[in-house]
Design a protein around this motif. Structure first.
Motif: not given
Length: 484
Positions: A153-154, A435, A437, A455, A466
């Motif tokens: 879950s981000d 962010d 994860r 990230r 990304n």
């Protein structure tokens, strides 16, 4: 240029993970910031170079698809870790467990009685137009009633410090190997700080993953035969597939290595003959998993896998069909799903969302495209989305046409002021957006990684983290402070 001066650090426009608004390090980050301040720029660059050498030596790569070719690149990594105090992490951990518990109940309900639709919690049209609902999975009862055994879950933090869930990844979530390797590299280049014992460990993940998978075995009395099923060396996450198989001490296989017999039992070809397989950690999308049940021309999967799974002769993780909850439109209903299935309020909030399938929401989105981030329901990797404030008028107009043509496929959210964290450039720290994860394992027990994959957007002012689009990553430290 002298040593790091945190008073001059420019990260004042956003919530910074390490440095408070006045320029002082946050309590959990103080030892790290003091150490970084003691280094000269050349010493910092030496540590950064040591990390790059370690990454090349350890062979840590990711794959980029570009113009019809695949390119393996060294993993982009920044040596300044992101730090979260353990006192805050405990609340995040509880919220993630709550969320994945509700999502597993939701998926199980959709493949059985669909009470959530009958009771008016989820509009039936959302399921009717779901690209990841698999009718082939109706009526199947996976072990423990769990469909998404591995979830990523981000999470993002907004300008006021609030942590939000940005999206859930329940199909074949990737990135955990880089979380583990980031820690290994950081221990090499900043070993001094690990001697305090305050940085909580992440290296128990492969053992927890193995135990979670083993708990699914249809032959619980025997030592289970577990395999990792990969599409092969050209897949962008192949490094991770090989890494996790090696860390768990299990075989890495491709679809052609497996066979399903007339009794619906799965076997693996070995030099000693056929060996029964009990659990498959599959890293292949549903539609390529079994040409008997899905794409008949798939060369990646194994004919009969769905038969074997339905018969209870093999376990599949994640279960086929789990991606029905990956939908970014379903995401908007998760707080309601938590209330419905658990009779609890969500402890981790969603980002406010607008669903273009609803007329009022769609009109608002079309009128405010210059302010919003618009996402397609089932894309991943940051593809196919519009970041309204950064887009041109022509791009926004083109996106408006897409929304009008297929409103169910789009949702929108405000542009968040994503938190930043110091990131090294030319021996000096600059703020970059991040962010997180975390990974949640669901079996007889639920485990959340102690941190996750941070990230980072390496391009100044960019919100795209990304790795496939120019982002990098950092080690994530959950730190016990004396107050904890």
């Amino acid at each position: 240029m002298g040593n790091v001066d945190w008073q001059q650090y420019p990260g004042r426009d956003f919530y910074d993970e390490l440095i408070a608004a006045g320029g002082a390090p946050r309590p959990a980050a103080a030892p790290l910031c003091d150490m970084l301040q003691s280094f000269t720029p050349s010493e910092l660059n030496e540590r950064k170079l040591a990390a790059e050498v370690a990454i090349r030596t350890m062979g840590i790569t990711f794959t980029v698809y570009s113009e019809g070719s695949t390119i393996d690149r060294a993993w982009p990594f920044d040596i300044v870790p992101r730090i979260i105090p353990a006192s805050e992490w405990r609340g995040i951990e509880a919220g993630l467990k709550q969320r994945v518990d509700a999502l597993n109940l939701f998926i199980d309900d959709l493949y059985h009685d669909q009470k959530v639709i009958k009771d008016g919690i989820l509009p039936g049209e959302i399921l009717a137009q779901s690209v990841n609902f698999r009718p082939q999975c109706r009526g199947i009862d996976p072990p423990h009633g769990i469909w998404a055994h591995i979830c990523g879950s981000d999470l993002v933090r907004d300008g006021d410090g609030t942590v939000y869930v940005l999206e859930d990844n329940l199909r074949v979530p990737s990135g955990v190997s880089y979380m583990l390797e980031n820690r290994n590299v950081t221990k090499r280049v900043l070993p001094e700080l690990f001697q305090t014992g305050r940085i909580l460990p992440v290296d128990d993940y492969p053992a927890q993953l193995y135990d979670t998978l083993a708990s699914l075995s249809p032959r619980p009395g025997d030592e289970p035969q577990i395999v990792v099923l990969t599409p092969g060396i050209y897949n962008s996450a192949y490094y991770e597939h090989a890494y996790l198989a090696q860390q768990m001490g299990v075989e890495l296989v491709q679809g052609s290595d497996l066979i399903v017999d007339d009794d619906d039992v799965v076997y693996m070809h070995t030099v000693d003959g056929l060996k029964r397989v009990d659990v498959i950690y599959r890293r292949i999308d549903d539609l390529f998993l079994d040409p008997e049940a899905f794409h008949p021309d798939s060369m990646l999967g194994t004919p009969g896998l769905m038969r074997a799974w339905r018969a209870g002769k093999v376990a599949l993780a994640n279960a086929p069909g789990a991606g029905v909850a990956d939908d970014k439109v379903v995401y908007a209903f998760v707080p309601k799903l938590i209330r419905y299935y658990l009779d609890q309020e969500a402890t981790l909030p969603n980002v406010p969302s607008y669903l273009c399938m609803f007329d009022d929401d769609r009109r608002y989105v079309l009128d405010h495209l210059d302010e919003l981030v618009v996402k397609p329901a089932n894309e991943s990797g940051g593809y196919g989305m519009l970041i309204g404030p950064r887009a041109t008028a022509a791009e926004r107009a083109a996106f408006a046409e897409r929304i009008e043509a297929d409103p169910r496929n789009y949702m929108a959210q405000p542009t968040l002021a994503l938190s930043t964290t110091p990131t090294l450039f030319d021996g000096a720290p600059e703020p970059r957006h991040v962010d997180l994860r975390p990974f949640i394992l669901s079996g007889p027990e639920t485990h959340v990684t102690m941190g996750g994959l941070t990230r980072v957007a390496l391009v100044k002012d960019s919100l795209v983290v990304n790795s496939s689009q120019g982002g990098g990553s950092k080690d994530t430290w959950i730190v016990d402070t004396e107050e904890d």
